[in-house]
Scaffold this active site. Sequence first.
Site: not given
Length: 331
Positions: A175, A278
């Site tokens: 992230t 992701c």
Amino acid sequence: MSFGLFCKTILNRTELKGVPKLRGVQSFSYATDSCSAKRKTHPIDESAKAIRHLQFTRRLPFEKGLEIQEQFSKAQLDIKELHAKIRRRLAKLQEENVNMTINDSERQIIDNILSMKPNPIVLTFEFDPTYTGGKRIKKTMTPEQIAQFESFVPSRDSSDARPKFVQVERGGQITYHGPGQMVAYVIMDLKSFDNFPARCFVSGLEDSVISTLKNLKVGDGQQALDIDAKLTEETGVWTVDNKKIASLGIHVRRSVTSHGVSINVNPDLSYMTSFEMCGLPGVLPTSVEKQRPDVVLNVQDVAVKFVNELAKTLGVSTVERMQLDDMDLKA
């Protein structure tokens, strides 16, 4: 435990509209494997009837934000452990002494200790450029991969500081956190809310993001931001053109949550297109700025609205907000 605070403004107590009073509120039943997007919970402990929002208004290093979060998380867990020890000790004494009685003074002291619980806390930040790795990639990241992340040059402002890579204990994979992004860490005991397991907590975070993007007032305050967002089979929040506008990653220990959610307000998106988001090939990021280029909005506007929407989701009618530049953890 005490913290030295560099306060920018005095505590602001906000009563939220549209949140029913707790007296007589209906108890909902959730299945742990099914959390409807619009179902809400409510506090069952007195301490959970107000959320404390610590709103950091100056950009901070990611590691500092992580340290602040860990201090508050530890405080929640320490109180929880103290309560457990007291209950275990009382149970053992009663088992060993069947006719044991506790006088009124002792009972009052015990009750006072057991009633001491921290409020749910939401920390909101804007960080220096940072890539973080979740637990899913902790054992697979190589020094060469980390060096590649830390040498990335953004397309918008190549003079900005190089990003850092930090390993964290949340779920998920890679992230990005950085300027133009609102990061919210939610620290609360799920047991303080009615039938609210971790799965429903994640759904509550997603709902709060969607409501924020839809209902945040902009301009003269009369017009809603009106960004339509949705959920998919993947964790996070997506716009209708299938781009990711918010990421989620939480950690739960003995029912106490940490980490949380990030919303792309106006970041340099090139930081997020430099890796596979992701773990899904072809996923592209977007931001409030990209979805509504006609609107001028900053991270702090989104932080305030998100926390208010989260409070509504939790059935909490009061948000106590304090704006901070920084926090001295050595005090």
